[in-house]
Design a protein around this motif. Structure first.
Motif, PDB file in Angstrom:
ATOM      1  N   ASP A   1      49.623 -35.641 -47.273  1.00  0.00           N
ATOM      2  CA  ASP A   1      49.119 -34.281 -47.087  1.00  0.00           C
ATOM      3  C   ASP A   1      49.004 -33.554 -48.424  1.00  0.00           C
TER       4      ASP A   1
ATOM      5  N   THR B   1      44.448 -28.516 -40.021  1.00  0.00           N
ATOM      6  CA  THR B   1      45.412 -28.272 -38.952  1.00  0.00           C
ATOM      7  C   THR B   1      44.924 -27.266 -37.924  1.00  0.00           C
ATOM      8  N   SER B   2      43.910 -26.480 -38.266  1.00  0.00           N
ATOM      9  CA  SER B   2      43.423 -25.482 -37.318  1.00  0.00           C
ATOM     10  C   SER B   2      42.436 -26.111 -36.340  1.00  0.00           C
TER      11      SER B   2
ATOM     12  N   GLN C   1      52.153 -29.047 -38.778  1.00  0.00           N
ATOM     13  CA  GLN C   1      50.789 -29.376 -38.380  1.00  0.00           C
ATOM     14  C   GLN C   1      50.614 -29.205 -36.870  1.00  0.00           C
TER      15      GLN C   1
ATOM     16  N   ARG D   1      50.642 -25.490 -35.881  1.00  0.00           N
ATOM     17  CA  ARG D   1      49.381 -24.827 -36.213  1.00  0.00           C
ATOM     18  C   ARG D   1      48.283 -25.210 -35.215  1.00  0.00           C
ATOM     19  N   ALA D   2      48.253 -26.471 -34.822  1.00  0.00           N
ATOM     20  CA  ALA D   2      47.223 -26.929 -33.888  1.00  0.00           C
ATOM     21  C   ALA D   2      47.380 -26.312 -32.510  1.00  0.00           C
TER      22      ALA D   2
ATOM     23  N   LYS E   1      47.969 -39.599 -34.903  1.00  0.00           N
ATOM     24  CA  LYS E   1      47.845 -38.437 -35.778  1.00  0.00           C
ATOM     25  C   LYS E   1      46.652 -38.604 -36.716  1.00  0.00           C
ATOM     26  N   PHE E   2      46.063 -37.547 -37.264  1.00  0.00           N
ATOM     27  CA  PHE E   2      46.297 -36.194 -36.817  1.00  0.00           C
ATOM     28  C   PHE E   2      44.929 -35.562 -36.638  1.00  0.00           C
TER      29      PHE E   2
ATOM     30  N   PRO F   1      43.652 -32.121 -34.870  1.00  0.00           N
ATOM     31  CA  PRO F   1      44.097 -30.922 -34.156  1.00  0.00           C
ATOM     32  C   PRO F   1      43.291 -30.635 -32.897  1.00  0.00           C
TER      33      PRO F   1
END
Length: 310
Positions: A154, A161-162, A193, A196-197, A291-292, A294
């Protein structure tokens, strides 16, 4: 086909037994590190590397392997240590994390060991938030450090993450009373993460650093419930690799407990590969998500919570 099935059967024997296999390796010096074998595609003598313009200082270049171009990360430099001075005498560990393939440059590779997750412990509290460890264990009277690879990756290439506006518009309306979701992950970066998601869902998120802490939390909550625990806890999202108790064992423990077995369990992990679905089916998880992404995570959580309301 028979050999593939035999391999699946051998691997799934570890499931629910709280065991893992670690590949041990060294960077600079005598300190040994470990990485889950499930994340390793292969180990090779470091091939010639092609440097790229404007690349991150921890990326030593790219390697062309079996028709694929793979970034090679200097793992020593990535965790704040000195860069590797020699590549010709070094090795690369080709891995798959979070749906991407990358290679880690290391000084040497030791061997594979089979351990119980109970012997793998969280980092010492004095290690501080700036460390790159998710766990430690002891072998041959020496400390083995397990690195937070998700944090390392990361920092090199931050993950989105949004949740996208399109997916946010498709989510079900938030209930007047917040719904509770338990998130278990040993990586602080991964926990943030997930938080945030899931923000657009307006959830009350309870965090646990490993499977054992998550199980204790669920049992305490179940003891306070007069009826089904799913009325209080709506979903469990768990990583697989965690010290003390892994996600597979956590799921098996939930399914074995009459007070917990109605819980929906979503396994959310950087592990990829052919064995995962067999393992998920064996322990009784509801779904596996790599992962990942979102959007994918938020949509799946929203679907489970919407089904629970019906």
């Amino acid at each position: 086909m028979a050999s593939i099935l035999d391999s699946v059967n051998q691997r799934t024997q570890l499931v629910g037994q709280n065991r893992l296999e670690l590949l041990l390796f060294r960077l600079r010096g005598r300190q040994r590190y470990g990485i889950n074998v499930f994340k390793v595609r292969e180990v090779l003598q470091c091939p010639p590397l092609t440097a790229l313009p404007h690349q991150s200082g921890v990326i030593r270049g790219v390697a062309h392997i079996r028709g694929q171009t793979i970034s090679v990360i200097d793992l020593s430099a990535a965790i704040g240590g000195p860069a590797m001075t020699q590549t010709a005498d070094s090795f690369i560990i080709i891995t798959e994390y979070n749906r991407t393939v990358q290679a880690f440059l290391v000084a040497g590779v030791d061997r594979i060991v089979n351990l119980n997750w109970e012997s793998v412990l969280p980092p010492p509290k004095g290690a501080g938030q700036g460390n790159y460890l998710t766990a430690v264990t002891e072998l041959d009277k020496q400390l083995v450090e397990i690195l937070d690879v998700e944090k390392i990756l990361d920092e090199i290439n931050p993950a989105r993450t949004s949740v996208s506006a399109e997916v946010v518009r498709s989510l079900a309306p938030v209930q007047a009373s917040k719904r509770k979701v338990l998130v278990a992950d040993d990586s602080a970066v991964a926990r943030k993460q997930v938080q945030r998601a899931l923000e657009p869902l307006g959830l009350e998120i309870i965090l646990a650093k490993d499977g054992l802490e998550a199980l204790q939390c669920l049992k305490e909550l179940a003891a306070q419930c007069q009826h089904d625990i799913s009325e209080q806890m709506h979903l469990v999202i768990s990583d697989i690799e965690m010290p003390e108790m892994d996600g597979y064992t956590l799921t098996a423990e939930v399914r074995a407990d009459p007070k917990l077995r109605s819980l929906r369990v979503l396994l959310h992990t950087s592990l990829s590969g052919v064995f995962n679905q067999a393992m998920v089916n064996k322990v009784g998880a509801d779904e596996f998500i790599a992962k990942f992404n979102p959007d994918e995570l938020a949509a799946s959580v929203n679907r489970y919570l919407s089904e629970a309301e019906v």
